[in-house]
Write an enzyme that holds these catalytic residues in place. Structure first.
Site, PDB file in Angstrom:
ATOM      1  N   HIS A 473      53.098  45.924  48.189  1.00 29.66           N
ATOM      2  CA  HIS A 473      52.427  47.107  47.654  1.00 29.66           C
ATOM      3  C   HIS A 473      53.117  47.607  46.382  1.00 29.66           C
ATOM      4  O   HIS A 473      53.416  48.800  46.284  1.00 29.66           O
ATOM      5  CB  HIS A 473      52.444  48.238  48.694  1.00 29.66           C
ATOM      6  CG  HIS A 473      51.815  47.891  50.003  1.00 29.66           C
ATOM      7  ND1 HIS A 473      52.122  48.532  51.172  1.00 29.66           N
ATOM      8  CD2 HIS A 473      50.873  46.970  50.321  1.00 29.66           C
ATOM      9  CE1 HIS A 473      51.404  48.023  52.166  1.00 29.66           C
ATOM     10  NE2 HIS A 473      50.645  47.067  51.681  1.00 29.66           N
TER      11      HIS A 473
HETATM   12  C1  LIG Z   1      49.213  39.538  50.080  1.00 31.33           C
HETATM   13  C2  LIG Z   1      48.899  41.007  49.899  1.00 31.33           C
HETATM   14  C3  LIG Z   1      48.651  41.797  51.031  1.00 31.33           C
HETATM   15  C4  LIG Z   1      48.348  43.150  50.871  1.00 31.33           C
HETATM   16  N1  LIG Z   1      47.929  43.874  51.954  1.00 31.33           N
HETATM   17  C5  LIG Z   1      47.395  45.121  51.770  1.00 31.33           C
HETATM   18  C6  LIG Z   1      46.748  45.818  52.828  1.00 31.33           C
HETATM   19  O1  LIG Z   1      46.602  45.300  53.938  1.00 31.33           O
HETATM   20  N2  LIG Z   1      46.258  47.065  52.568  1.00 31.33           N
HETATM   21  C7  LIG Z   1      46.365  47.648  51.329  1.00 31.33           C
HETATM   22  O2  LIG Z   1      45.900  48.779  51.129  1.00 31.33           O
HETATM   23  N3  LIG Z   1      46.970  46.993  50.306  1.00 31.33           N
HETATM   24  C8  LIG Z   1      47.446  45.752  50.492  1.00 31.33           C
HETATM   25  N4  LIG Z   1      47.978  45.066  49.432  1.00 31.33           N
HETATM   26  C9  LIG Z   1      48.124  45.766  48.142  1.00 31.33           C
HETATM   27  C10 LIG Z   1      46.820  45.928  47.375  1.00 31.33           C
HETATM   28  O3  LIG Z   1      46.023  44.773  47.483  1.00 31.33           O
HETATM   29  C11 LIG Z   1      47.194  46.212  45.906  1.00 31.33           C
HETATM   30  O4  LIG Z   1      47.933  47.416  45.886  1.00 31.33           O
HETATM   31  C12 LIG Z   1      45.985  46.397  45.014  1.00 31.33           C
HETATM   32  O5  LIG Z   1      45.153  45.268  45.077  1.00 31.33           O
HETATM   33  C13 LIG Z   1      46.436  46.633  43.573  1.00 31.33           C
HETATM   34  O6  LIG Z   1      45.302  46.846  42.775  1.00 31.33           O
HETATM   35  P1  LIG Z   1      45.349  46.768  41.199  1.00 31.33           P
HETATM   36  O7  LIG Z   1      43.950  46.928  40.720  1.00 31.33           O
HETATM   37  O8  LIG Z   1      46.387  47.683  40.688  1.00 31.33           O
HETATM   38  O9  LIG Z   1      45.874  45.285  40.875  1.00 31.33           O
HETATM   39  P2  LIG Z   1      45.287  43.900  41.334  1.00 31.33           P
HETATM   40  O10 LIG Z   1      44.333  44.075  42.452  1.00 31.33           O
HETATM   41  O11 LIG Z   1      46.441  43.010  41.509  1.00 31.33           O
HETATM   42  O12 LIG Z   1      44.428  43.440  40.091  1.00 31.33           O
HETATM   43  C14 LIG Z   1      44.967  42.987  38.885  1.00 31.33           C
HETATM   44  C15 LIG Z   1      44.000  41.989  38.282  1.00 31.33           C
HETATM   45  O13 LIG Z   1      44.410  41.759  36.953  1.00 31.33           O
HETATM   46  C16 LIG Z   1      44.304  40.373  36.682  1.00 31.33           C
HETATM   47  N5  LIG Z   1      45.272  40.074  35.616  1.00 31.33           N
HETATM   48  C17 LIG Z   1      46.617  40.052  35.673  1.00 31.33           C
HETATM   49  N6  LIG Z   1      47.124  39.794  34.464  1.00 31.33           N
HETATM   50  C18 LIG Z   1      46.086  39.651  33.626  1.00 31.33           C
HETATM   51  C19 LIG Z   1      45.972  39.386  32.229  1.00 31.33           C
HETATM   52  N7  LIG Z   1      47.051  39.232  31.441  1.00 31.33           N
HETATM   53  N8  LIG Z   1      44.738  39.271  31.694  1.00 31.33           N
HETATM   54  C20 LIG Z   1      43.639  39.432  32.467  1.00 31.33           C
HETATM   55  N9  LIG Z   1      43.686  39.688  33.781  1.00 31.33           N
HETATM   56  C21 LIG Z   1      44.899  39.821  34.348  1.00 31.33           C
HETATM   57  C22 LIG Z   1      44.610  39.693  37.996  1.00 31.33           C
HETATM   58  O14 LIG Z   1      44.060  38.385  38.045  1.00 31.33           O
HETATM   59  C23 LIG Z   1      43.969  40.646  38.988  1.00 31.33           C
HETATM   60  O15 LIG Z   1      42.641  40.294  39.304  1.00 31.33           O
HETATM   61  C24 LIG Z   1      48.328  43.724  49.563  1.00 31.33           C
HETATM   62  C25 LIG Z   1      48.588  42.927  48.449  1.00 31.33           C
HETATM   63  C26 LIG Z   1      48.844  41.586  48.609  1.00 31.33           C
HETATM   64  C27 LIG Z   1      49.067  40.747  47.370  1.00 31.33           C
END
Ligand SMILES: Cc1cc2nc3c(=O)[nH]c(=O)nc-3n(C[C@H](O)[C@H](O)[C@H](O)COP(=O)(O)OP(=O)(O)OC[C@H]3O[C@@H](n4cnc5c(N)ncnc54)[C@H](O)[C@@H]3O)c2cc1C
Length: 477
Positions: A473
């Site tokens: 997280h």
């Molecule tokens: C294995 C795992 C288990 C988890 N379990 C839980 C759970 O059970 N419950 C819960 O609430 N949370 C859980 N989490 C955490 C939750 O999924 C994350 O906190 C959340 O997805 C973060 O969202 P975000 O939009 O900030 O980033 P992300 O969802 O990581 O999105 C970032 C996106 O940006 C893209 N990206 C990265 N760099 C670039 C670039 N340079 N150019 C273009 N695109 C790019 C990536 O491909 C990705 O699609 C878990 C996470 C993981 C990895």
């Protein structure tokens, strides 16, 4: 340039946040929205069937698989820091546990001067995003895009854990995402009829037919284009070619807690002195970029059980495994449809706290951690993952080099703060108390991990430092 201000908004990163933003921004047909994600599409059973998450995890075409530096607080272990490399981002590969958070977390944000971020002010948004199977009208939403369901599997061990926690003093809570987060109850998951419901499926898919929205996958953004200190576009790699495009109204960076600060730094936004080390021209000297990294630690426990069927023993029996398959196929229920936890207790391990500090997640299964990843444990046993809600440790993301393709440096001492270790120790003792109650007495044989012999403060602290891992997280950067 042909593509000058072709867009009003460019959203970088189509993960949990980016899919929501692109979906909501493009509701107005007058706004031209481009969503760029470096990852792949989500047309794969591993990212659709909940149990597929363990197979998606090791795949470098679905997971960025960042690697941290050695952690001095845990014997210099280095960890994989996973992050979804796929449309939907983390929500396409994560554990699907739906946990809204405690009222006091948001009220604390508001008290720091963040207007509009108190729990009461956020509640209408929480309600509007979800279609919940659980809860009451006041605190939950029932017609939003994201489906939130109860864990779709029944096991007497889940009920026994819930009863046992109450006998150990944790109150029953029928809705852990309702007005009160404290207590023990069944977990809720971002799932729809047994399928994972990622933000790509919930928020982006319904928007895909709009002509004012374009989604480009496989597009790795390498730089934010700035005019003075104003973001006006991005540069990205697509199929080996560098391209650029511009936005008239905004560039929104949501590439996740690891890639977002990396991209800002590559673009000249960050600590000027650090950027200089990599020969990057500083545009905005903002030392906070990449700092304040936070992550939840998790430590696991396991207990041998009798008189009950665990999921692990069920799945080793070919007939029972077949029944689980049929149950999933026709009803979207059973082992294949479960998220990472089945029941959980959000509890206080000490007096004087105004909110739960520990998350004790229970599942009727147990595994061994091997070099090749988790492997089902052969004897009947259940598992518990204990996380902390509020951690004191802080880390940072730094550039490894000025090359966008190089993963950044993740500096994190998970257990830097002795009080985080103390709270985990208290939570282990609370879990032991739960497993010693009459409600679980009929089932529990003995403690498998760490084992009843690991008991003194020093022994428990050593176990915590040796064995704890990440909950995945990361935030705060
Ligand atoms: C294995 C795992 C288990 C988890 N379990 C839980 C759970 O059970 N419950 C819960 O609430 N949370 C859980 N989490 C955490 C939750 O999924 C994350 O906190 C959340 O997805 C973060 O969202 P975000 O939009 O900030 O980033 P992300 O969802 O990581 O999105 C970032 C996106 O940006 C893209 N990206 C990265 N760099 C670039 C670039 N340079 N150019 C273009 N695109 C790019 C990536 O491909 C990705 O699609 C878990 C996470 C993981 C990895």
């Amino acid at each position: 340039m042909a593509e000058t201000s072709q867009w009003d908004y460019i959203v970088v990163g189509g993960g949990s946040a980016g899919c929501v933003l692109a979906g909501r921004l493009s509701e107005d047909p007058g706004r031209r929205v481009l969503l760029l994600d470096a990852g792949r599409n989500d047309r794969h059973l591993y990212t659709r069937i909940p149990a597929g998450q363990m197979y998606a995890f090791p795949r470098s075409d679905m997971n960025w698989l960042y690697m941290s530096e050695p952690d001095p607080s845990r014997g210099n272990r280095a960890d994989i820091w996973p992050a979804g490399k796929i449309i939907g981002g983390g929500s396409a590969i994560n554990g699907m546990m739906y946990v809204r958070g405690h009222r006091s977390d948001y009220d604390h944000w508001a008290s720091l001067g963040n207007e509009g971020w108190s729990y009461d002010e956020l509640l209408p948004y929480f309600r509007s995003i979800e279609s919940s199977e659980v809860g009451d009208e006041h605190s939950r939403g029932f017609d939003g895009p994201l489906s939130v369901s109860r864990v779709p599997i029944k096991n007497p061990l889940n009920d026994a854990f819930i009863q046992a926690a109450q006998e150990a003093g944790v109150p029953y809570n029928p809705d852990l995402n309702g007005d009160s987060q404290e207590g023990v109850g069944i977990c809720q998951a971002s799932q729809k009829r047994g399928w994972r419901h990622s933000t790509a499926r919930a928020f982006l898919a319904p928007a895909m037919k709009r002509s004012n929205l374009k989604v480009q996958l496989g597009a790795q953004v390498e730089k934010i284009l700035l005019e003075g200190d104003r973001a006006v576009g991005v540069e990205y790699q697509l199929q080996g070619r560098r391209q650029s495009t511009r936005a008239a109204r905004g560039v929104i960076i949501c590439a996740g807690a690891i890639a977002s600060p990396q991209l800002l730094m590559l673009s000249g936004i960050g600590s000027a002195s650090q950027l200089q080390e990599h020969g990057i021209h500083s545009v905005v000297d903002l030392p906070g970029v990449g700092q304040n990294l936070q992550e939840h630690p998790v430590v696991r426990m396991s207990f041998h059980v009798r008189n009950a069927t665990t999921l692990t023993s069920d799945l080793r029996n070919p007939l029972r495994a077949l029944l689980h398959g049929i149950n999933y196929l026709f009803r979207g229920r059973g082992a294949l449809a479960t998220c990472i936890g089945h029941a959980q207790a959000l509890a206080r391990t000490r007096s004087g706290l105004d909110a739960p500090n520990a998350q004790i997640i229970f599942a009727p299964l147990s595994y061994d951690l091997t070099e090749d990843g988790p492997r089902p444990y052969r004897k009947p046993a259940v598992g518990v993952g204990i996380g902390l809600c509020h951690i004191q440790s802080r880390g940072r993301i730094r550039l490894r080099s000025a090359t966008p393709g190089h993963h950044p440096i993740i500096d994190y001492s998970l257990l830097d703060d002795p009080d985080d270790v103390a709270q985990l120790r208290e939570a282990i003792r609370l879990t032991r108390k739960i497993f010693a109650t009459p409600a679980l007495g009929n089932y529990v044989v003995d403690e498998r991990i760490p084992g009843a012999g690991v008991d003194g403060d020093g022994q428990l602290d050593e176990y915590i430092r040796q064995e704890s891992g990440l909950m995945f997280h990361p935030c705060g950067t």
